[in-house]
Design an enzyme around this catalytic site. Sequence first.
Site, PDB file in Angstrom:
ATOM      1  N   ASP A  69     -31.631-112.330 -83.452  1.00  0.00           N
ATOM      2  CA  ASP A  69     -31.619-112.908 -84.796  1.00  0.00           C
ATOM      3  C   ASP A  69     -30.602-114.048 -84.906  1.00  0.00           C
ATOM      4  O   ASP A  69     -29.919-114.397 -83.934  1.00  0.00           O
ATOM      5  CB  ASP A  69     -31.338-111.800 -85.812  1.00  0.00           C
ATOM      6  CG  ASP A  69     -32.092-111.967 -87.114  1.00  0.00           C
ATOM      7  OD1 ASP A  69     -32.504-113.097 -87.429  1.00  0.00           O
ATOM      8  OD2 ASP A  69     -32.278-110.954 -87.828  1.00  0.00           O
ATOM      9  N   ASP A 125     -38.311-114.689 -93.086  1.00  0.00           N
ATOM     10  CA  ASP A 125     -38.828-113.325 -93.011  1.00  0.00           C
ATOM     11  C   ASP A 125     -40.045-113.124 -93.921  1.00  0.00           C
ATOM     12  O   ASP A 125     -40.115-113.676 -95.032  1.00  0.00           O
ATOM     13  CB  ASP A 125     -37.762-112.314 -93.429  1.00  0.00           C
ATOM     14  CG  ASP A 125     -36.688-112.152 -92.378  1.00  0.00           C
ATOM     15  OD1 ASP A 125     -36.773-112.792 -91.313  1.00  0.00           O
ATOM     16  OD2 ASP A 125     -35.744-111.378 -92.635  1.00  0.00           O
TER      17      ASP A 125
END
Length: 381
Positions: free
Chosen positions: A147, A204
Amino acid sequence: MASLVSAVVVVEPLAGRSASPGLAPTPPMGWNSWNRFGCDIGERLVREIADRVVESGMRDAGYTYLNLDDCWMARERDEHGRLVPDPVKFPDGLRPVADYVHERGLKFGVYADAGSKTCAGYPGSLGHEQVDARSFAEWGVDYLKYDNCNNDDSPAADRYGKMGRALRESGRQIVFSICEWGHERPWEGWGRQAGGHLWRTTRDITDSWASWTALLDLQVGLEEHSGPNGWNDPDMLEVGNGGMADHEDRAHFTMWALLNAPLIAGNDLRAMGAETKDVLLNRDLIAVNQDWGGKQGRRLRDDGEQEVWAKPMSDGSAAVVLFNRASTDREIGVTVAAVGLPSAAEYRVVDLWTKAEGVTTGELRARVPAHSVVAYRVWLM
């Protein structure tokens, strides 16, 4: 188009025809904990999900990766600077969990971050790439989602490149998922150079029609940058998480299959209903996604709330999706020539959801329900 007659046709991937060696010659398929469980994870959940992947038939359909997302680790590294699995969530560490997953014919994945802390505030891997990659290898990890939270504003290519090199030097083959959110356009080259096998192209996803359709729009024009061992990733599937109706889940899954997106489910497999199972186990659409040629589908026409998408298949056929974003049913049509197939007297057509089979002389047309799709595969006869 001639009316379709009922017939069950399962279109399997062509065996033994991988276009490229490597760890991800086709888009990865599996399951990830985040969309449904967030930080509420642990050893028992992993074991139960692993069992359900097998029992449900998902493993045999190609869903092989079982991936932990954020929150699996302790808040501090140990005295040697190594990541430590949370002792409450994983009292025996991650190696026994990975072994359990491997014993069921699956592969095991974890999450880390190219910053000082993960998105949930756990230790990041920036500056610890070598030691963390060695830990992942020792634990039997097969997949790393990396991430982009709490980074130091240095170029993403440098930060991700360090982890990519560390993974290659770890002694274990580990699929590298670059979750950089598309800020620095990894698809334009640096994603592959950093060792990535897939790279996020978007922010996301959330469990709603508005979310995934907005992410879908961001994939237009990226098709030339995706292929074997380097896939565009519009984020994980929300199928079965309850925020959408069944027909919206079908549309979501259909478009991700056509995009060659990684098919990473995120629902609670222990409570999966028949409708969700039917979506995730649609072998015809999985075959479209896993086609060895690796050509990403693209949008051919945008009429506002009605769209036509198509994907060339390695056997010379084409997958075609009539997509209706409207809140009412609409008729959508397209010619076979427009989707790229050569001229012929007749074409064989299979509806990839109803399994009905028929013949057309050159046009595909259907009344598409609101917020839904009709998906075909078309061959020359």
